[in-house]
Design an enzyme around this catalytic site. Structure first.
Site, PDB file in Angstrom:
ATOM      1  N   SER A 120      -1.468  -3.492   0.360  1.00 10.82           N
ATOM      2  CA  SER A 120      -1.426  -3.162  -1.017  1.00 10.82           C
ATOM      3  C   SER A 120      -2.337  -4.094  -1.641  1.00 10.82           C
ATOM      4  CB  SER A 120      -0.175  -3.206  -1.508  1.00 10.82           C
ATOM      5  OG  SER A 120      -0.377  -3.354  -3.078  1.00 10.82           O
ATOM      6  N   TYR A 144      -5.544  -0.841  -6.222  1.00  8.90           N
ATOM      7  CA  TYR A 144      -5.466  -0.779  -7.340  1.00  8.90           C
ATOM      8  C   TYR A 144      -6.750  -1.288  -8.093  1.00  8.90           C
ATOM      9  CZ  TYR A 144      -0.399  -0.081  -7.181  1.00  8.90           C
ATOM     10  OH  TYR A 144       0.840   0.384  -6.859  1.00  8.90           O
ATOM     11  N   LYS A 252      -5.047   8.511  -3.574  1.00  6.91           N
ATOM     12  CA  LYS A 252      -3.521   8.689  -3.515  1.00  6.91           C
ATOM     13  C   LYS A 252      -2.771   9.013  -5.040  1.00  6.91           C
ATOM     14  CE  LYS A 252       0.378   5.708  -2.023  1.00  6.91           C
ATOM     15  NZ  LYS A 252       1.210   5.181  -3.262  1.00  6.91           N
ATOM     16  N   HIS A 276       4.342   8.435  -5.678  1.00  3.26           N
ATOM     17  CA  HIS A 276       4.939   7.004  -5.603  1.00  3.26           C
ATOM     18  C   HIS A 276       6.274   6.857  -5.514  1.00  3.26           C
ATOM     19  CE1 HIS A 276       2.535   3.468  -6.777  1.00  3.26           C
ATOM     20  NE2 HIS A 276       3.535   2.800  -6.655  1.00  3.26           N
TER      21      HIS A 276
END
Ligand code: FNR
Length: 383
Positions: A120, A144, A252, A276
């Site tokens: 992540s 992100y 995603k 999620h």
């Protein structure tokens, strides 16, 4: 697969339960309320998190008999890479909240079990540290997507240099959802400095800081917040990622079939159907139900991956029978991490793979490619 049963003959019991659906309860008793709340938490009333599980219960397998399914092979190909099994570890941020070794333990366990990890952007360890811990394992990177093109380009270049092959771009969390459990406990682990190792180690981001990160890590974390959160990106920006990543790109958080079609039209290599784990839009469609619609829309044109609610080998078989190429495992491995570090993650992954292997055999399949819709009972309504 006999190994785990034969251990019982020597009175050896596993370090903790092999029932991944029961892990949450075991972990609740052993983790502090804040870390537990962070992992178990969902958005709003938890309706979507529950719907994810109910959707799995709404599909039933119909095992086939008198097929020789003794010798099985779990290997499969996903986005051009050969995987030991159709299973990956989902990107989970801020893992030092549950165990001091955090993502390093996960990286070691992933390598030891032959399963790819997806690191992540909100990790507690850097891209490079996690890569070293993962050794010759397979690793993907989850983005992100920052609102600073130079920072984005720098992070992507670091990930490529450190051997991450596939980019997973998470679209459903451009801002955090209403998560009462975190709010009630004033618990934002990210802001407390646990999930910002990647920006804080990034030369381009560091050059933006008002004061050096070492002097005031919390201020640095707060300066990162508006760069990576609070504002959505749009379809026309995807070209930037393609220019800065020369491997496969997966989107995603796709749950709408029209979005899946747009992803294909935009030249993306795959979509990851996910809500999620029910942590973003409370009341959103169960991920497994969305999988059915997305596969119907784009299943012939692109690879469709899946996560949200996978807790057993049968769940993996169901998702594959509905058209997923592979699945990602979320919360269960984080409970494994909390309960036993790298060994705990290994125990969870090995349990899931052993269960998958046995289930595949018992439904009559020797190869992942043989898992198809003929194994499913008439789809039952899940609502
Ligand atoms: C997540 N998830 C997530 N996803 C992502 O793209 N980046 C991230 O940093 C995180 N962080 C994160 C933290 C925690 C504690 C959880 C539980 C989840 C979502 C994750 O990748 C995956 O979509 C879900 O966990 C899948 O659902 P299950 O298997 O947990 O039900």
């Amino acid at each position: 697969q006999f190994e785990i049963y034969l251990r019982g003959l020597q009175d050896q019991v596993p370090p903790f339960t092999t029932d991944l659906s029961a892990l949450e309860e075991v972990a609740r008793d052993r983790m502090g309320p804040q870390p537990y709340g962070y992992v178990a938490g969902a958005a709003g009333t938890g309706a979507t998190a529950r719907a994810n599980r109910a959707a799995f219960d709404g599909h039933r397998l119909v095992p086939r008999m008198l097929r020789d399914a003794t010798d099985r092979d779990l290997r499969t190909t996903v986005l051009g890479s050969e995987l030991a099994a159709p299973v990956l570890l989902a990107p989970i941020g801020v893992q030092t909240v549950v165990h001091p070794d955090g993502e390093l333990a996960t990286a070691r366990a992933a390598q030891a079990t032959g399963i790819p990890m997806v690191l992540s952007t909100a990790s507690s360890h850097t891209i490079e540290e996690a890569a070293r811990a993962n050794g010759d394992g397979q690793r993907w990177f989850q983005l992100y997507w920052p609102h600073d093109d130079e920072v984005t380009a720098s992070i992507l270049a670091r990930a490529r240099a450190a051997g991450y092959t596939t980019l997973v771009v998470t679209l459903d969390t451009w801002q955090l959802a209403w998560r009462p459990r975190d709010l009630d406990q004033a618990y934002l682990p990210f802001i407390r400095g646990n999930g910002v190792a990647i920006p804080l180690s990034d030369p381009v981001f560091r050059a933006r800081l008002d004061r050096p990160a070492e002097e005031d890590p919390q201020a640095a974390a707060l300066q990162w917040l508006p760069i990576f959160s609070g504002k959505a990106h749009t379809w026309d920006e995807l070209g930037f990622l393609r220019e800065h990543w020369d491997g496969p790109i997966v989107l995603k958080g796709i749950v709408h079939p029209q979005d899946a079609r747009r992803a294909v039209a935009a030249g993306m290599d795959g979509v990851l159907v996910s809500n999620h784990g029910g942590r973003q839009v409370d009341g959103a469609v169960a991920a497994l139900d969305a999988l059915v619609d997305v596969v119907a829309a784009v299943g012939d044109e692109t690879e469709v991956l899946f996560d949200s609610g996978v807790r057993s080998g049968a769940d993996v078989v169901k998702a594959l029978a509905l058209g997923a190429r592979a699945v990602l495992l979320g919360r269960p491995y984080v409970y494994g991490l909390a309960l036993g570090g790298a060994d705990g993650v290994q125990h969870v992954v090995r349990s899931l793979l052993a269960d998958l292997d046995l289930t595949m055999g018992l439904v009559g399949c020797t190869r992942v490619a043989e898992i198809g819709p003929d194994l499913l009972h008439r789809p039952a309504p899940t609502a």
